[in-house]
Design an enzyme around this catalytic site. Sequence first.
Site, short mmCIF file in Angstrom:
data_model
loop_
_atom_site.label_atom_id
_atom_site.label_comp_id
_atom_site.label_asym_id
_atom_site.label_seq_id
_atom_site.Cartn_x
_atom_site.Cartn_y
_atom_site.Cartn_z
CD GLU A 66 -2.78 1.36 0.52
OE1 GLU A 66 -2.99 1.72 -0.37
OE2 GLU A 66 -4.24 1.38 0.68
CG ASP A 67 -0.73 4.69 -1.54
OD1 ASP A 67 -1.32 4.35 -0.49
OD2 ASP A 67 -1.69 5.67 -2.82
CG ASP A 110 -4.85 8.23 6.44
OD1 ASP A 110 -4.56 8.92 6.50
OD2 ASP A 110 -5.82 9.14 5.10
CG PHE A 156 -3.02 15.27 0.83
CD1 PHE A 156 -4.06 14.40 1.75
CD2 PHE A 156 -3.16 15.61 -0.14
CE1 PHE A 156 -4.71 13.76 0.97
CE2 PHE A 156 -3.39 14.73 -1.16
CZ PHE A 156 -4.41 13.83 -0.53
NE ARG A 173 -3.33 7.89 -8.80
CZ ARG A 173 -3.58 7.91 -8.23
NH1 ARG A 173 -2.81 7.69 -7.13
NH2 ARG A 173 -5.33 7.91 -7.88
P1 IMP Z 1 -7.27 4.54 4.74
O1 IMP Z 1 -8.69 3.65 3.98
O2 IMP Z 1 -7.67 6.40 5.46
O3 IMP Z 1 -6.07 4.29 5.68
O4 IMP Z 1 -6.78 5.40 3.58
C1 IMP Z 1 -5.93 4.65 2.40
C2 IMP Z 1 -5.84 5.11 1.04
O5 IMP Z 1 -5.92 6.53 1.09
C3 IMP Z 1 -4.27 5.48 0.90
O6 IMP Z 1 -3.93 4.66 -0.21
C4 IMP Z 1 -4.21 6.41 0.18
O7 IMP Z 1 -4.69 6.03 -1.46
C5 IMP Z 1 -5.29 7.54 0.30
N1 IMP Z 1 -4.02 8.65 1.29
C6 IMP Z 1 -3.69 9.05 2.13
N2 IMP Z 1 -3.61 10.01 2.92
C7 IMP Z 1 -3.35 10.74 1.81
C8 IMP Z 1 -2.12 11.58 0.77
O8 IMP Z 1 -1.45 12.35 2.15
N3 IMP Z 1 -1.39 11.26 0.11
C9 IMP Z 1 -2.67 11.07 -1.23
N4 IMP Z 1 -3.10 9.80 -1.08
C10 IMP Z 1 -3.61 9.67 0.39
MG MG Z 2 -4.14 4.15 -2.06
#
Ligand code: IMP
Ligand code: MG
Length: 181
Positions: free
Chosen positions: A101-102, A105, A154, A167
């Site tokens: 995963e990138d 969050d 962010f 990207r």
């Molecule tokens: P989560 O489900 O809240 O953990 O979020 C996961 C997804 O939100 C990540 O895989 C990202 O694609 C996106 N995301 C969360 N923070 C950022 C950010 O700072 N920049 C870009 N995408 C983000």
């Molecule tokens: Mg993602």
Amino acid sequence: MSTTSYQGLEVLYTREQIAQRVAEMGAQITQDLKGEKLVMVGVLKGAAFFLADLSRAIDADATFDFVATSSYGVGQRSSGAVKLIKDLDQPIEGKNVLVVEDILDTGLTLTYLRKLFLQQKPKSLRIATLLDKPSRRIEKIDADYVGFSIPNLFVIGYGMDYAERYRNLPDICLMPPNHPE
Ligand code: IMP
Ligand code: MG
């Protein structure tokens, strides 16, 4: 902190810093695999660049699969609910799975995916995330491998987007505040 020439964005991690950390993560994963095979499951689209680099830093017999979930819509706000848009192509029962995963969050996406994948009874299930934002967590979940732990910022670049843009930036940059949609 330096600034890229590219669109004047502030760099959080340079491509060299990313490459160095990805190499370290790959070495650790290789060690932990103890010669076993691996299925790397990338979460589209953000993790595509990280998966491409991480996989080449892992010395193992590896295959790839990809899933896609809906998380962030347009802009920086999460819709809350996670939905599977693209499922795995191959079954993962009995396999060593590494979810790539990138960003970890709120944890909603990986909590959803972990539950979904565990139902298929993989031999092992681990998570590698390039970035971790622990202060944003809603669901209690940790990654097994974390590139960089960051505060509530962010970020864009190296696969990560703002409304599908940026990207392709080679470095991880900060999204300027009050950026127009
Ligand atoms: P989560 O489900 O809240 O953990 O979020 C996961 C997804 O939100 C990540 O895989 C990202 O694609 C996106 N995301 C969360 N923070 C950022 C950010 O700072 N920049 C870009 N995408 C983000
Ligand atoms: Mg993602």
